[in-house]
Scaffold this motif. Structure first.
Motif, PDB file in Angstrom:
ATOM      1  N   SER A  61      -9.908   2.107  -2.866  1.00 48.50           N
ATOM      2  CA  SER A  61     -10.074   2.470  -1.459  1.00 48.50           C
ATOM      3  C   SER A  61      -8.690   2.491  -0.837  1.00 48.50           C
ATOM      4  CB  SER A  61     -10.932   1.429  -0.728  1.00 48.50           C
ATOM      5  OG  SER A  61     -12.193   1.323  -1.336  1.00 48.50           O
ATOM      6  N   THR A  62      -8.319   3.630  -0.235  1.00 46.67           N
ATOM      7  CA  THR A  62      -6.980   3.744   0.357  1.00 46.67           C
ATOM      8  C   THR A  62      -7.054   3.527   1.867  1.00 46.67           C
ATOM      9  OG1 THR A  62      -7.156   6.104   0.794  1.00 46.67           O
ATOM     10  CG2 THR A  62      -6.320   5.467  -1.386  1.00 46.67           C
ATOM     11  N   VAL A  63      -5.870   3.402   2.475  1.00 41.53           N
ATOM     12  CA  VAL A  63      -5.796   3.233   3.927  1.00 41.53           C
ATOM     13  C   VAL A  63      -6.342   4.464   4.656  1.00 41.53           C
ATOM     14  CG1 VAL A  63      -3.904   1.585   3.991  1.00 41.53           C
ATOM     15  CG2 VAL A  63      -3.392   4.004   3.866  1.00 41.53           C
ATOM     16  N   PHE A  64      -6.406   5.591   3.957  1.00 42.51           N
ATOM     17  CA  PHE A  64      -6.915   6.822   4.565  1.00 42.51           C
ATOM     18  C   PHE A  64      -8.440   6.886   4.488  1.00 42.51           C
ATOM     19  CE2 PHE A  64      -2.783   7.789   2.527  1.00 42.51           C
ATOM     20  CZ  PHE A  64      -2.031   7.901   3.692  1.00 42.51           C
ATOM     21  N   GLY A  65      -9.057   5.830   3.959  1.00 37.09           N
ATOM     22  CA  GLY A  65     -10.515   5.796   3.878  1.00 37.09           C
ATOM     23  C   GLY A  65     -11.068   6.519   2.669  1.00 37.09           C
ATOM     24  N   GLU A  66     -10.177   6.978   1.784  1.00 36.96           N
ATOM     25  CA  GLU A  66     -10.608   7.673   0.577  1.00 36.96           C
ATOM     26  C   GLU A  66     -11.076   6.632  -0.438  1.00 36.96           C
ATOM     27  OE1 GLU A  66      -8.598   9.629  -3.360  1.00 36.96           O
ATOM     28  OE2 GLU A  66      -7.316   9.146  -1.658  1.00 36.96           O
ATOM     29  N   ARG A  67     -12.243   6.886  -1.054  1.00 35.94           N
ATOM     30  CA  ARG A  67     -12.777   5.964  -2.052  1.00 35.94           C
ATOM     31  C   ARG A  67     -13.122   6.769  -3.293  1.00 35.94           C
ATOM     32  NH1 ARG A  67     -15.112   1.171  -2.863  1.00 35.94           N
ATOM     33  NH2 ARG A  67     -17.255   1.263  -3.491  1.00 35.94           N
ATOM     34  N   SER A  68     -12.499   6.435  -4.428  1.00 36.83           N
ATOM     35  CA  SER A  68     -12.764   7.240  -5.626  1.00 36.83           C
ATOM     36  C   SER A  68     -12.605   6.421  -6.903  1.00 36.83           C
ATOM     37  CB  SER A  68     -11.827   8.451  -5.648  1.00 36.83           C
ATOM     38  OG  SER A  68     -10.484   8.021  -5.596  1.00 36.83           O
ATOM     39  N   ASP A  69     -13.094   7.006  -7.999  1.00 37.02           N
ATOM     40  CA  ASP A  69     -13.031   6.372  -9.320  1.00 37.02           C
ATOM     41  C   ASP A  69     -11.739   6.734 -10.033  1.00 37.02           C
ATOM     42  OD1 ASP A  69     -15.670   6.138  -8.536  1.00 37.02           O
ATOM     43  OD2 ASP A  69     -16.478   6.509 -10.529  1.00 37.02           O
TER      44      ASP A  69
END
Length: 121
Positions: A61-69
């Motif tokens: 989970s990044t500070v930009f709100g991106e969540r990925s595998d």
């Protein structure tokens, strides 16, 4: 007799739940074991799981709100690990997640820009 059976069953359930709360079913292992990195360094992330690891995925989970595998825009799956050649946008919170929504410990990884600039002064 049925009373003692239900008593044993609730005790068993309580102990099972306590055990899973005390020790998470998976641990995120970071190698090298740090949370601060410089750009272009490489880090190995792996989910150490008690039992079956097949249903566990490494998430970011990044500070930009991106969540990925791992493997989607970042990281290279290698066996049960994920190898990441770091750039600053890889900064974020990493953890292992099961198909049923269980989580491992979370590790906050920060990637700093150019090492020479920071050391130069």
């Amino acid at each position: 007799p049925s009373l003692s059976l239900s008593h044993s069953l609730s005790l068993f359930l309580f102990l099972s739940l306590s055990r899973s709360v005390l020790s998470p079913p998976a641990s995120l292992i970071v190698s090298p074991d740090r949370s601060q990195f410089f750009e272009y360094e490489s880090v190995s992330l792996s989910c150490e799981v008690q039992g079956n690891s097949a249903r566990w995925r490494l998430k970011r989970s990044t500070v930009f709100g991106e969540r990925s595998d791992c493997g989607r825009n970042w990281g290279k799956p290698q066996g049960s690990s994920c190898i990441v050649s770091l750039i600053p946008s890889h900064s974020g919170v990493y953890c292992c997640e099961s198909g049923s929504g269980e989580h491992s410990n979370a590790v906050n990884i920060t990637v700093h820009g150019d090492r020479v600039e920071e050391e130069g002064g």
